[in-house]
Design a protein around this motif. Structure first.
Motif, PDB file in Angstrom:
ATOM      1  N   ALA A  11      24.920  33.167  18.059  1.00  9.44           N
ATOM      2  CA  ALA A  11      26.160  32.483  18.432  1.00  9.44           C
ATOM      3  C   ALA A  11      27.169  33.486  18.978  1.00  9.44           C
ATOM      4  O   ALA A  11      27.839  33.226  19.989  1.00  9.44           O
ATOM      5  CB  ALA A  11      26.731  31.741  17.227  1.00  9.44           C
ATOM      6  N   ASP A  15      28.638  33.752  22.894  1.00 18.66           N
ATOM      7  CA  ASP A  15      30.078  33.808  23.155  1.00 18.66           C
ATOM      8  C   ASP A  15      30.427  35.004  24.038  1.00 18.66           C
ATOM      9  O   ASP A  15      31.215  34.899  24.981  1.00 18.66           O
ATOM     10  CB  ASP A  15      30.839  33.903  21.833  1.00 18.66           C
ATOM     11  CG  ASP A  15      31.281  32.539  21.322  1.00 18.66           C
ATOM     12  OD1 ASP A  15      30.815  31.529  21.871  1.00 18.66           O
ATOM     13  OD2 ASP A  15      32.087  32.489  20.373  1.00 18.66           O
ATOM     14  N   ALA A  34      36.808  23.478  24.731  1.00 21.80           N
ATOM     15  CA  ALA A  34      36.404  23.216  23.348  1.00 21.80           C
ATOM     16  C   ALA A  34      37.405  22.297  22.657  1.00 21.80           C
ATOM     17  O   ALA A  34      37.026  21.334  21.978  1.00 21.80           O
ATOM     18  CB  ALA A  34      36.281  24.529  22.582  1.00 21.80           C
ATOM     19  N   CYS A  38      36.965  18.531  20.998  1.00 12.68           N
ATOM     20  CA  CYS A  38      37.331  18.198  19.620  1.00 12.68           C
ATOM     21  C   CYS A  38      38.221  16.964  19.571  1.00 12.68           C
ATOM     22  O   CYS A  38      38.027  16.065  18.735  1.00 12.68           O
ATOM     23  CB  CYS A  38      38.042  19.381  18.967  1.00 12.68           C
ATOM     24  SG  CYS A  38      37.013  20.852  18.786  1.00 12.68           S
ATOM     25  N   GLN A  63      39.105  29.647  16.256  1.00 10.88           N
ATOM     26  CA  GLN A  63      38.926  28.281  15.759  1.00 10.88           C
ATOM     27  C   GLN A  63      40.271  27.552  15.727  1.00 10.88           C
ATOM     28  O   GLN A  63      40.381  26.399  16.119  1.00 10.88           O
ATOM     29  CB  GLN A  63      38.324  28.333  14.351  1.00 10.88           C
ATOM     30  CG  GLN A  63      37.869  26.999  13.809  1.00 10.88           C
ATOM     31  CD  GLN A  63      36.409  26.750  14.122  1.00 10.88           C
ATOM     32  OE1 GLN A  63      35.862  27.315  15.066  1.00 10.88           O
ATOM     33  NE2 GLN A  63      35.779  25.913  13.341  1.00 10.88           N
ATOM     34  N   ASP A  66      41.336  26.496  19.178  1.00  9.98           N
ATOM     35  CA  ASP A  66      40.715  25.223  19.560  1.00  9.98           C
ATOM     36  C   ASP A  66      41.482  24.057  18.952  1.00  9.98           C
ATOM     37  O   ASP A  66      41.668  23.018  19.582  1.00  9.98           O
ATOM     38  CB  ASP A  66      39.259  25.175  19.072  1.00  9.98           C
ATOM     39  CG  ASP A  66      38.367  26.216  19.731  1.00  9.98           C
ATOM     40  OD1 ASP A  66      38.741  26.746  20.797  1.00  9.98           O
ATOM     41  OD2 ASP A  66      37.294  26.505  19.173  1.00  9.98           O
ATOM     42  N   GLY A 134      35.872  29.630  11.440  1.00  9.13           N
ATOM     43  CA  GLY A 134      34.790  29.486  12.399  1.00  9.13           C
ATOM     44  C   GLY A 134      33.493  30.080  11.883  1.00  9.13           C
ATOM     45  O   GLY A 134      33.325  30.332  10.683  1.00  9.13           O
ATOM     46  N   ASP A 163      33.054  22.917  14.804  1.00 10.95           N
ATOM     47  CA  ASP A 163      31.963  23.886  14.925  1.00 10.95           C
ATOM     48  C   ASP A 163      31.203  24.138  13.623  1.00 10.95           C
ATOM     49  O   ASP A 163      29.983  24.050  13.586  1.00 10.95           O
ATOM     50  CB  ASP A 163      32.474  25.199  15.508  1.00 10.95           C
ATOM     51  CG  ASP A 163      31.352  25.990  16.175  1.00 10.95           C
ATOM     52  OD1 ASP A 163      30.389  25.358  16.642  1.00 10.95           O
ATOM     53  OD2 ASP A 163      31.453  27.218  16.246  1.00 10.95           O
ATOM     54  N   SER A 187      30.059  20.317  16.845  1.00 12.00           N
ATOM     55  CA  SER A 187      29.531  21.649  17.116  1.00 12.00           C
ATOM     56  C   SER A 187      29.903  22.047  18.541  1.00 12.00           C
ATOM     57  O   SER A 187      29.942  21.202  19.443  1.00 12.00           O
ATOM     58  CB  SER A 187      28.006  21.672  16.961  1.00 12.00           C
ATOM     59  OG  SER A 187      27.631  21.534  15.606  1.00 12.00           O
ATOM     60  N   LEU A 188      30.155  23.342  18.733  1.00 11.19           N
ATOM     61  CA  LEU A 188      30.534  23.842  20.051  1.00 11.19           C
ATOM     62  C   LEU A 188      29.452  24.768  20.591  1.00 11.19           C
ATOM     63  O   LEU A 188      28.901  25.578  19.850  1.00 11.19           O
ATOM     64  CB  LEU A 188      31.879  24.576  19.974  1.00 11.19           C
ATOM     65  CG  LEU A 188      33.056  23.714  19.515  1.00 11.19           C
ATOM     66  CD1 LEU A 188      34.295  24.569  19.292  1.00 11.19           C
ATOM     67  CD2 LEU A 188      33.344  22.601  20.530  1.00 11.19           C
ATOM     68  N   THR A 189      29.148  24.645  21.854  1.00  5.87           N
ATOM     69  CA  THR A 189      28.095  25.378  22.559  1.00  5.87           C
ATOM     70  C   THR A 189      26.712  24.882  22.131  1.00  5.87           C
ATOM     71  O   THR A 189      25.964  24.341  22.926  1.00  5.87           O
ATOM     72  CB  THR A 189      28.190  26.901  22.337  1.00  5.87           C
ATOM     73  OG1 THR A 189      29.497  27.352  22.703  1.00  5.87           O
ATOM     74  CG2 THR A 189      27.158  27.638  23.175  1.00  5.87           C
ATOM     75  N   LYS A 192      24.861  25.121  14.734  1.00 11.09           N
ATOM     76  CA  LYS A 192      24.558  26.330  13.982  1.00 11.09           C
ATOM     77  C   LYS A 192      23.568  26.029  12.852  1.00 11.09           C
ATOM     78  O   LYS A 192      23.499  24.907  12.354  1.00 11.09           O
ATOM     79  CB  LYS A 192      25.842  26.936  13.412  1.00 11.09           C
ATOM     80  CG  LYS A 192      27.002  27.044  14.412  1.00 11.09           C
ATOM     81  CD  LYS A 192      26.628  27.774  15.674  1.00 11.09           C
ATOM     82  CE  LYS A 192      27.782  27.945  16.646  1.00 11.09           C
ATOM     83  NZ  LYS A 192      28.241  26.706  17.278  1.00 11.09           N
TER      84      LYS A 192
END
Length: 245
Positions: A11, A15, A34, A38, A63, A66, A134, A163, A187-189, A192
């Motif tokens: 992750a 980034d 992002a 949200c 975080q 965002d 985050g 996230d 979740s972002l991208t 996890k």
């Protein structure tokens, strides 16, 4: 093939690549996309007619940035956001995002070691947006978050986490039992490892991953519908059915 779940190491690597010369994104761009994702997630699940009052809880890192972007967009969507920052971020980008919220006349609870301001805000809140910690979070939970987090968790209000739920380990989940238990996760991208068995509604956002990056890391991301900034992920599969790094 199932969507790939990310370890903390990968992750972080993704980034860094997004903001490298090859990725060419600025931090401002990534936070804007992002945060918009949200806000769209919360608005999708909790309609403003029934859940107009949103307490946006922001940590001092990316975080929290965002979360500030999400607060601004929620205000533009017609919600009534209030910002809670136990420890405001000190970076210039954070201060600019805060000013943007101030210009939207979004109230901010003044930082305080006391819990009364937060307790009062929770009494006039319909839903919580959790943007405190985050994927780089490492226990233990320190002041001033150590008292605030349990209060949010015991509020009985629906929670949307950004996230990774605050207090969770990015790979082991809520293994220590100190993290929030949200109803919704964005979740972002890519998701996890620690949320692989998350039981609530799970969305993916951050529509900024290039095909080159997706192919390089074998992310196998789902297709976003039309112009939406988010896509809902299916129910979790049996553990071990997706690729693990």
């Amino acid at each position: 093939m199932a969507t790939r779940y990310l370890t903390a190491k990968l992750a972080q690597q993704i980034d860094e690549e997004l903001m490298s010369t090859a990725g060419a994104f600025s931090l401002d761009q990534l936070m804007e996309l992002a945060g918009l994702a949200c806000a769209q997630t919360l608005a999708t699940v909790y309609k403003k007619e029934k859940y107009p009052r949103v307490l946006v809880c922001c940590g001092p890192g990316n975080q929290g940035g965002d979360g500030l972007v999400a607060a601004r967009h929620l205000g533009m969507f017609g919600y009534q956001p209030t910002i809670y920052m136990p420890k405001p971020g000190s970076k210039d980008i954070y201060k600019r995002l805060q000013l943007q919220c101030d210009n939207m006349q979004i109230p901010t609870i003044p930082p305080s070691a006391e819990l009364q301001p937060l307790q009062g805000a929770l009494k006039s809140t319909d839903v919580i947006l959790d943007a405190i910690f985050g994927f780089s979070f490492q226990p233990p939970i320190r002041a001033p978050f150590d008292n605030a987090l349990p209060l949010l968790g015991k509020s009985g209000l629906p929670i949307v986490s950004v996230d990774i739920p605050s207090g969770w380990n990015v790979e082991k989940g809520n293994d220590l039992g100190v993290g929030l238990e949200p109803d919704v996760l964005i979740s972002l991208t890519a998701p996890k490892e620690g949320v692989r068995l998350f039981k609530g509604r799970h969305f993916l956002g951050g529509r900024f991953v290039s095909k080159t990056l997706e192919n390089k890391f074998g992310l196998n991301l789902p297709v976003y519908p039309d112009f939406a900034q988010i896509v809902e992920l299916p129910q979790v599969e049996e553990e071990g059915s997706s690729q693990k790094l």
